[in-house]
Design a protein around this motif. Structure first.
Motif, PDB file in Angstrom:
ATOM      1  N   UNK A 194      -4.131   4.365  -4.547  1.00  0.00           N
ATOM      2  CA  UNK A 194      -4.618   3.936  -3.229  1.00  0.00           C
ATOM      3  C   UNK A 194      -6.056   4.372  -3.052  1.00  0.00           C
ATOM      4  N   UNK A 195      -6.877   3.439  -2.577  1.00  0.00           N
ATOM      5  CA  UNK A 195      -8.281   3.778  -2.378  1.00  0.00           C
ATOM      6  C   UNK A 195      -9.035   3.840  -3.681  1.00  0.00           C
ATOM      7  N   UNK A 232      -7.232   6.805   6.389  1.00  0.00           N
ATOM      8  CA  UNK A 232      -7.435   7.938   5.486  1.00  0.00           C
ATOM      9  C   UNK A 232      -6.362   7.927   4.399  1.00  0.00           C
ATOM     10  N   UNK A 233      -5.128   7.643   4.793  1.00  0.00           N
ATOM     11  CA  UNK A 233      -4.042   7.537   3.811  1.00  0.00           C
ATOM     12  C   UNK A 233      -4.353   6.442   2.801  1.00  0.00           C
ATOM     13  N   UNK A 234      -4.899   5.332   3.296  1.00  0.00           N
ATOM     14  CA  UNK A 234      -5.190   4.206   2.409  1.00  0.00           C
ATOM     15  C   UNK A 234      -6.257   4.565   1.385  1.00  0.00           C
ATOM     16  N   UNK A 264     -15.601   9.740   0.989  1.00  0.00           N
ATOM     17  CA  UNK A 264     -14.473  10.663   0.886  1.00  0.00           C
ATOM     18  C   UNK A 264     -13.504  10.281  -0.244  1.00  0.00           C
ATOM     19  N   UNK A 299      -7.954  -3.071   7.427  1.00  0.00           N
ATOM     20  CA  UNK A 299      -6.936  -3.236   8.456  1.00  0.00           C
ATOM     21  C   UNK A 299      -7.363  -4.196   9.545  1.00  0.00           C
ATOM     22  N   UNK A 309      -1.058   8.138  -4.278  1.00  0.00           N
ATOM     23  CA  UNK A 309      -2.365   8.554  -3.777  1.00  0.00           C
ATOM     24  C   UNK A 309      -3.459   8.410  -4.828  1.00  0.00           C
ATOM     25  N   UNK A 320      -4.052   6.217   9.165  1.00  0.00           N
ATOM     26  CA  UNK A 320      -3.582   5.259   8.168  1.00  0.00           C
ATOM     27  C   UNK A 320      -4.723   4.890   7.208  1.00  0.00           C
ATOM     28  N   UNK A 327       0.814  -1.219   0.000  1.00  0.00           N
ATOM     29  CA  UNK A 327       0.000   0.000   0.000  1.00  0.00           C
ATOM     30  C   UNK A 327       0.843   1.263   0.000  1.00  0.00           C
ATOM     31  N   UNK A 343       2.371   2.262   2.662  1.00  0.00           N
ATOM     32  CA  UNK A 343       1.973   2.866   3.938  1.00  0.00           C
ATOM     33  C   UNK A 343       2.882   2.472   5.094  1.00  0.00           C
TER      34      UNK A 343
END
Ligand SMILES: Nc1ncnc2c1ncn2[C@@H]1O[C@H](COP(=O)(O)OP(=O)(O)OP(=O)(O)O)[C@@H](O)[C@H]1O
Ligand code: SF4
Ligand SMILES: [Mg+2]
Lengths: 354, 333
Positions: free
Chosen positions: A97-98, B236-238, A124, A105, A94, B234, A57, A59
Motif C-alpha cells: 500500500x502506498x 495515512x493507512x493507504x 511520508x 479518495x 502495508x 484512511x 486496498x 482498507x
C-alpha cells in the motif's frame, strides 16, 4: 501485444455486519485490470464501488466490514511477485500500500491530515517504502507537486491543507498517490467533489500520468462522460454486483443491460434539443434487501416473470462483453433480445467523440 | 508566536485586576467590624484599633485598594496575622510542595490515562478496552480519601514498601533551595535524599492522579475513536505507514486538543490544593495552608492563598491555549 492483468478480482464478497443484519455491499464481484489500462467502474450511488476499491486496498473499516470471500490477486509481472490481498496479513499489506498500489479518495476536503504540512504528507510514504532522507523526500514532494500542476510548488510543500482549495487538495492527493510510481492507481470519483473546470484538469492530468508512466488506473465514477474520455474497458455495477462489462465502445454504443441503457439515456445531451432529462425511476435498493431474483427488477422496463424468481448470471456475449440479464440467457428467457440492443444508440454516439 | 504570547499576556491584565478586586473585597465582606470578627468577642478596643491600623482598615477603600495593588505588583502579599511574617515568603514552601505533588500526579495521570485511552480506542471492544474503561469508571467515581487510606494501609502499613506521610524523612531534613525537593536534592547531588523524596511522592501522587487519569483516559478514548474513523487516517493507512505511526503520530495528535483541555482543568484543580489528600498524607501543601488560615481567621493569608491559586489557574489556561495553537495550525494566533 499481449497484456497481463495487474489485478484480478475473483468472486469478491465484502459484507458489513450491522445491527440491521449482514449487508452484502460487494456480492460476488469479479473483474480484472491489465497493465497500463484504465478500467472504468460505474454505477449509481450506493452500488458498492467504494467498498470494492477499499477491499482492494485492504482498507475496509473493520468492524463493521469484512471480506468474507473471494480473491484479490495483485501482480507485478516483471518482478514475478503476486499477492492475494484478501488474505494478506496487515504487515505485508502495508508494504505494498502506498508503494505499488495507491488510491485517491472521493473526499478531497477531508482526506489530508490537517496538522501536517503538504510536503511531509507526500514524502511520508516514500520515506517509509524507499528509505530516502528527509531532504530527498522534500525534493521529491516538490517535484510531484510540480508534476500535478500546482503553482509555486516550493512554497506549497510548506503549507497546510487548510490553506489549499479543494481542487488543489485533490491534486495533492494525486501527487501523493503517484509519488511511489505505483503499478495500479485506484481513483474513487476523484472529481465529483470538484467544480467542472477543475474536473477536466484533474482528468487530463490522470490521463497524462497513465500515458507517461504506464500506471494502470481503476477509475470509479458515476459519470459516463468521464468513462468515454478516459477508459479502455468498463465494469457496470448495480447493488453490489457486476451487471455488465466490456470494452468502452461496446458498453457506450451497444449497451445490453437495461440498467446500462438507462444510465446512458440519462446522460445530458450536448446537442441542446430541449428534451426532459431522463432518469431511471426508483432508487438503488439497499444491498441485501432483495433476496431473490434480479436486483434491478423493480426498476426495469423489460422485467418479466422469470426476473423475480431466479438470479440472472453474467452471460457472455461476443468477446469480453458480458451481461447479467435473462434477456441474454442463451438457454431462453425471452427471445426478443434482438430489438432491445439498439434502443439508446443514437444517444450514446455523442459522448464517444473519438 | 512570540507576539501572540505577548498579546495573550497583555490580555491577562484585566483578568488579574478582576481577581485582585475579588480577593481584596474578601475582608470587607466580613459582616460587622472585620477587626472585631478576626480578634473575637473578647478583644479589647485597643487591640481592635491596633489591628485596624495594621490592616489599614480605617482608610478609604480606594486608598486601601491602591496600597494593596502596589504591594501585589511588587510581589508583596501582605503579612500573616498569626506569625507576623510576610505571606510571600511563608506561602512558597507550601506552594512548592503542592506544585511538586501536582506535577508528579499529572505525569502519572497523563502517561497512564493517555495510553490507556489510545489503546482502548485502537482496540475498540477488546478485553483491554472493556477492562480499561471499567477501571476508568471506578476511577472517576472513587472517593479519594478512601483510596488514599487503602493505599496507606496496603503499601505503607502492611507491605511497608512506601512511606505514607509527609514529603521526606523528618530525621534527615533536606536543605532547601527552591523547595522543590526533587530538584533541590538533585542540585546538591544527594541521591539518597532524592530517592526518599521520590518515594514520598508515590502514594499521594497516585491517589491524587487517579481521578485525572480516569478522566483523561475516557476523553482520549472518545476523541481517538472519532479521529480514527476519519478520512485522513484512511489516507495515512493507504500510504502503508506503520500502525504505531498511524495511531500516535496522526491519530493522537489530531485527538489531543480535548485531552489538553481536561489536562489543563485537572491540573488547575489539583493546584488549588487537594485538602483532603494533603490531610490524609500529611502533605504540607497550599490547600492545608489556606485551610488552616481560615481556621485562624488569618485574612491576609486567605486572600493571598486564593489569589495565588487563581493566578495559577489562569496561567495554566494560558499555557493550554498556547499549546492548542502549537498543535493545530488552523488555530489562528
Ligand atoms: N461503514 C459501513 N457500514 C455499513 N454499511 C456500509 C458501510 N460502508 C458502506 N456500506 C454499505 O455498502 C453499500 C455500498 O457503499 P459504497 O460506498 O461502496 O457505494 P458507492 O458505490 O461508492 O456510492 P457513491 O457513488 O455514493 O460513492 C452502501 O449502500 C452501504 O449499504
Ligand atoms: S433480468 Fe429481468 S429485471 Fe433484470 S435487468 Fe434483465 S430484464 Fe430487467
Ligand atoms: Mg463511493
Amino acid at each position: 501485444m499481449e497484456k497481463k492483468p495487474v489485478l484480478e478480482v475473483n468472486h469478491l464478497r465484502t459484507h458489513f455486519f450491522t445491527d440491521d443484519g449482514e449487508i452484502p455491499a460487494v456480492d460476488d464481484v469479479s473483474f480484472y485490470i491489465n497493465e497500463g489500462e484504465v478500467l472504468g467502474v460505474v454505477g449509481e450511488s450506493g452500488c458498492g464501488k467504494s467498498v470494492t476499491s477499499l477491499s482492494i486496498m485492504g482498507l475496509v473499516p473493520n468492524p463493521p466490514g469484512k471480506i468474507v470471500g473471494g480473491d484479490i490477486l495483485f501482480r507485478r509481472e516483471e518482478a514475478g511477485e503476486e499477492w492475494n490481498i484478501a488474505e494478506l496479513p496487515g504487515k505485508e499489506l502495508r508494504k505494498i500500500r502506498g508503494n505499488q498500489l495507491s488510491m485517491i479518495f472521493q473526499e478531497p476536503m477531508t482526506s489530508l491530515d490537517p496538522l501536517y504540512k503538504i510536503g511531509f504528507q507526500i514524502s511520508e510514504g516514500l520515506r517509509r517504502h524507499f528509505k530516502i532522507s528527509k531532504k530527498e523526500g522534500r525534493r521529491k514532494a516538490v517535484e510531484m507537486l510540480e508534476l500535478v500542476g500546482i503553482p509555486r510548488p516550493s512554497e506549497v510543500v510548506d503549507e497546510y491543507p487548510h490553506q489549499l482549495s479543494g481542487g488543489m487538495r485533490q491534486r495533492v492527493m494525486i501527487a501523493m498517490a503517484m509519488a511511489s510510481d505505483p503499478e495500479l492507481l485506484i481513483a474513487d470519483e476523484p472529481t465529483t467533489a470538484l467544480d467542472v473546470t477543475i474536473q477536466a484538469q484533474i482528468l487530463e492530468l490522470m490521463k497524462r500520468l497513465n500515458k507517461e508512466k504506464g500506471t494502470a488506473i481503476m477509475m470509479i465514477t458515476h459519470d459516463l462522460g468521464v468513462v468515454a474520455e478516459m477508459c479502455d474497458r468498463v465494469v457496470v455495477m448495480y447493488a453490489g454486483k457486476v451487471v455488465e462489462q466490456g470494452d468502452v465502445r461496446t458498453i457506450l454504443k451497444n449497451p445490453k443491460h437495461p440498467y446500462t441503457q438507462g444510465l446512458i439515456r440519462s446522460l445530458p445531451k450536448l446537442t441542446g434539443r430541449d428534451e426532459r432529462l431522463y432518469s431511471i425511476p426508483g432508487n438503488v435498493p439497499k444491498p441485501g434487501s432483495i433476496k431473490r431474483g434480479c436486483r434491478f427488477a423493480a426498476r426495469c422496463p423489460e422485467v418479466f416473470d422469470r426476473c423475480v424468481k431466479e438470479d440472472p448470471e453474467l452471460y457472455s456475449l461476443e468477446g469480453e462483453h458480458a451481461c447479467r440479464c435473462f434477456l441474454y440467457d442463451p438457454q431462453g428467457g425471452e427471445d426478443h433480445d434482438e430489438n432491445r440492443t439498439t434502443a439508446p444508440r443514437h444517444e450514446s454516439e455523442e459522448i464517444l467523440s473519438d | 508566536m512570540g507576539a501572540y504570547i505577548l498579546r495573550r499576556l497583555f490580555m491577562l491584565i484585566p483578568v488579574l485586576i478582576g481577581m485582585s478586586l475579588i480577593t481584596f473585597s474578601i475582608i470587607h465582606l466580613i459582616p460587622g467590624n472585620p477587626a472585631q470578627t478576626i480578634l473575637g468577642e473578647q478583644a479589647t478596643p485597643q487591640a481592635i484599633e491596633q489591628l485596624e491600623e495594621q490592616l489599614g482598615l480605617n482608610e478609604p477603600y480606594l486608598v486601601q485598594y491602591g496600597k494593596y495593588m502596589a504591594g501585589l505588583v511588587q510581589g508583596d502579599l501582605g503579612t500573616s496575622l498569626r506569625t507576623n511574617s510576610p505571606v510571600t515568603e511563608e506561602i512558597w514552601p507550601f506552594l512548592a510542595a503542592t506544585i511538586e505533588l501536582t506535577i508528579f500526579a499529572m505525569i502519572f495521570a497523563i502517561i497512564v490515562g493517555v495510553n490507556a485511552g489510545i489503546i482502548s480506542a485502537w482496540k475498540q471492544n477488546s478485553i483491554f478496552d472493556y477492562s480499561a474503561m471499567i477501571i476508568a469508571l471506578i476511577g472517576v467515581s472513587m472517593p479519594i480519601f478512601w483510596l488514599g487510606l487503602m493505599q496507606q494501609w496496603i503499601f505503607a502499613q502492611e507491605l511497608g514498601w512506601l512511606p505514607a506521610f509527609g514529603r521526606n524523612n523528618p530525621r534527615d531534613p533536606i536543605e532547601t533551595i527552591t523547595h522543590f525537593y526533587l530538584l533541590d536534592t538533585l542540585l546538591q547531588g544527594n541521591m539518597d535524599q532524592f530517592w526518599t523524596a521520590l518515594r514520598h511522592l508515590i502514594l499521594p501522587g497516585i491517589a491524587l492522579g487517579t481521578i485525572p487519569m480516569a478522566i483523561i483516559a475516557r476523553m482520549t478514548r472518545s476523541s481517538m475513536l472519532e479521529v480514527l474513523r476519519s478520512d485522513y487516517i484512511r489516507t495515512v493507512e493507504a500510504k502503508g505507514i506503520a500502525q504505531m505511526s498511524v495511531v500516535y503520530r496522526h491519530g493522537f495528535k489530531n485527538a489531543v486538543i480535548p485531552v489538553l483541555t481536561v489536562v489543563g482543568l485537572q491540573t488547575g484543580t489539583l493546584l488549588g490544593g487537594a485538602i483532603l489528600t494533603e490531610t490524609i498524607f500529611s502533605w504540607p501543601g497550599v490547600g492545608r495552608y489556606v485551610f488552616d488560615a481560615i481556621g485562624n481567621r488569618d485574612y491576609p493569608v486567605i486572600q493571598s492563598g486564593i489569589l495565588v491559586i487563581a493566578f495559577m489557574f489562569v496561567m495554566i489556561n494560558l499555557i493550554v491555549d498556547l499549546l492548542y495553537s502549537y498543535v493545530d495550525p488552523r488555530i489562528k494566533y
